[in-house]
Design a protein around this motif. Sequence first.
Motif, PDB file in Angstrom:
ATOM      1  N   GLN A 280       0.850  -1.194   0.000  1.00 31.55           N
ATOM      2  CA  GLN A 280       0.000   0.000   0.000  1.00 31.55           C
ATOM      3  C   GLN A 280       0.882   1.240   0.000  1.00 31.55           C
ATOM      4  O   GLN A 280       1.908   1.276   0.697  1.00 31.55           O
ATOM      5  CB  GLN A 280      -0.924   0.035   1.228  1.00 31.55           C
ATOM      6  N   GLY A 281       0.483   2.230  -0.753  1.00 32.17           N
ATOM      7  CA  GLY A 281       1.259   3.454  -0.832  1.00 32.17           C
ATOM      8  C   GLY A 281       1.013   4.397   0.320  1.00 32.17           C
ATOM      9  O   GLY A 281       1.887   5.160   0.720  1.00 32.17           O
ATOM     10  N   ASP A 282      -0.201   4.381   0.887  1.00 28.56           N
ATOM     11  CA  ASP A 282      -0.587   5.308   1.956  1.00 28.56           C
ATOM     12  C   ASP A 282      -1.026   4.481   3.151  1.00 28.56           C
ATOM     13  O   ASP A 282      -2.180   4.059   3.233  1.00 28.56           O
ATOM     14  CB  ASP A 282      -1.714   6.225   1.474  1.00 28.56           C
ATOM     15  N   LYS A 283      -0.107   4.227   4.086  1.00 29.03           N
ATOM     16  CA  LYS A 283      -0.420   3.372   5.223  1.00 29.03           C
ATOM     17  C   LYS A 283      -1.375   4.043   6.213  1.00 29.03           C
ATOM     18  O   LYS A 283      -1.924   3.369   7.081  1.00 29.03           O
ATOM     19  CB  LYS A 283       0.876   2.979   5.943  1.00 29.03           C
ATOM     20  N   ALA A 284      -1.573   5.364   6.102  1.00 30.39           N
ATOM     21  CA  ALA A 284      -2.512   6.023   7.010  1.00 30.39           C
ATOM     22  C   ALA A 284      -3.946   5.618   6.700  1.00 30.39           C
ATOM     23  O   ALA A 284      -4.783   5.537   7.598  1.00 30.39           O
ATOM     24  CB  ALA A 284      -2.362   7.541   6.913  1.00 30.39           C
ATOM     25  N   GLY A 285      -4.251   5.369   5.435  1.00 31.56           N
ATOM     26  CA  GLY A 285      -5.623   5.044   5.060  1.00 31.56           C
ATOM     27  C   GLY A 285      -5.836   3.615   4.643  1.00 31.56           C
ATOM     28  O   GLY A 285      -6.975   3.153   4.546  1.00 31.56           O
ATOM     29  N   HIS A 286      -4.751   2.891   4.380  1.00 31.46           N
ATOM     30  CA  HIS A 286      -4.866   1.531   3.858  1.00 31.46           C
ATOM     31  C   HIS A 286      -3.786   0.660   4.490  1.00 31.46           C
ATOM     32  O   HIS A 286      -2.762   1.143   4.952  1.00 31.46           O
ATOM     33  CB  HIS A 286      -4.717   1.524   2.333  1.00 31.46           C
ATOM     34  N   GLY A 287      -4.004  -0.650   4.475  1.00 31.28           N
ATOM     35  CA  GLY A 287      -3.010  -1.567   4.989  1.00 31.28           C
ATOM     36  C   GLY A 287      -3.003  -1.644   6.498  1.00 31.28           C
ATOM     37  O   GLY A 287      -3.845  -1.081   7.194  1.00 31.28           O
TER      38      GLY A 287
END
Length: 576
Positions: A47-54
């Motif tokens: 995931q590129g954006d761990k704040a919103g995904h993963g």
Amino acid sequence: MPTLLSVNVGMPQDVSWEGRTVHTGVWKYPVHGPAMVRRLNIDGDGQGDKAGHGGEQRAVLVYQIQSYRHWQRHFGRDDLGYGRFGENLTVDGLPDDEVCIGDRYRIGEAEFEVTQPRVTCYRVGLRMGEPELPALLVSHHRPGFYMRVVREGHIRAGDQIVRTRTGPGELSVADTDALLYLPDRDPAKLRVALNIPALSPGWQGSFRELLEAADSPAADTGPAWNGFRALRVTAIVPESTTVSSIRLAAPDGSRLPAARAGQYLTLRIPQPEGSSRIRSYSLSSVPEAEADGYRISVKREPHGTASGYLTTELRPGTVLDVAAPRGDFVLDEGTGPVLLISAGIGLTPVLAMLHELALRGSDREIWWIHGARGPREHPLAAEAHTSLTSLSHAHEHVFYSAATPEERSRAHAAPSRLTKEQLIALSLPADATAYICGPTAFMADMQDALTTTGIDPARIHTELFAALPAITPGLTGQAGRRPHQPPGRPGTGPLVTFARSGISAPFPDGKRSVLELADACDIPARWSCRTGVCHTCTTPLLSGDIAYSPTPLEPPPDGHVLICCARPSTDVVLDM
């Protein structure tokens, strides 16, 4: 029986989007053969954006072939291969209106637990080439859902999907999604959701806030008046060599609407060339303490044309255009200790809070902690001290970094800057609620110090009059750009003023939203879905009228606007 049709993975990549670069893992492609599922991911996925995904609660994203067919009909497309919606598992069955939070499923060697609906995000629209898709996923009740990995193992296309446990509460993914993103939510369902252990912590926190708001609705959360109204300057009082207090009242002598301690006023300040500047200043007292209206206290800044006018040229009797009191940097209604921490002119909103506590005769434990260079840079010091002496459980700590021993002695000030170390040394109560105002670096240091002492970060509040930090999920290479006029030919639309950033520009032809104009000007903005769903972009509208396209699924609070889907109908002033 439900079946796994495809396992899809993809590592994050940089994608060009509207002249910027997005780092995203939404591009997923089918895996041929078995794939190993691990606690945080599937091998080969990221995931590129761990704040919103993963993360553990969002390790695997699921989407249904039935929803694929729905969108094929809706968009008239036949090019939707597996993984196109950013999902890891494309399945036959498991509809969002039947799968419940907390359900567990065995697929191949692995077992999973449903934790939350998909987070609405602009990147799924980017991947599909359909910008409105994030809103459509919610309004059509087809979001898809995340699962955590209960048992690791291999899975592959063709595996059957077996439900091994039903989640408590029987709250479906579609109903859970609607609770967060759609209006007219049922408080009873919010309570059910909060009793489901499998629901991810982020969604639990959001539902807890929604339930608190439903249980204790504010009488009126909108501004006391729309746009700007004329207020007359009744007095100007020098408080130091650089700070003056300005009292404002209604021209007809009528009583002004109540304001809460800690809120601010926004003024339209005339300039010599006939234009005006928009600036915001904290109330430095509460209206109940000022029979003739509101009071602000303004520091004259070097090269500051607005503050220079207010502190040296303004005269009693002048009429100024003023927007209604706004801001949520206000005292809580609790009974625990209160920390009022400031530096320099940052004392103004916490001084108003101190006045409010004194007017109530509060028996709360109150800590007044202020830093300044010395007495000449410490306006309203005697006023603060008088209020503190009227309170039965008050502590006063003043720090002078550049004063003589005599000056420090008279003010009972410590010979130091107010630093993180100095704050920790005060042994502050761990159950306190803190309110901090001052330079950005100072506030960051104070937040860090308070967190170190064990104070809950949720009870640490700051006030910032510069533009708020941007929220631009996935964008790279955005730091360090100063706000500026938009490139290209000036627009022909209504004038849009970004008050905190000091930029005014006609709305350009061809722009779809105020957010797109902010992007073009490098105005720090806060957004996620860009389609009127998530409300991350909610911004106070100080004056003017807007129209929406698309219409938000849920309107913002009164006096606010969703900039991601708003266009100006008239000249507007935004608090950003």
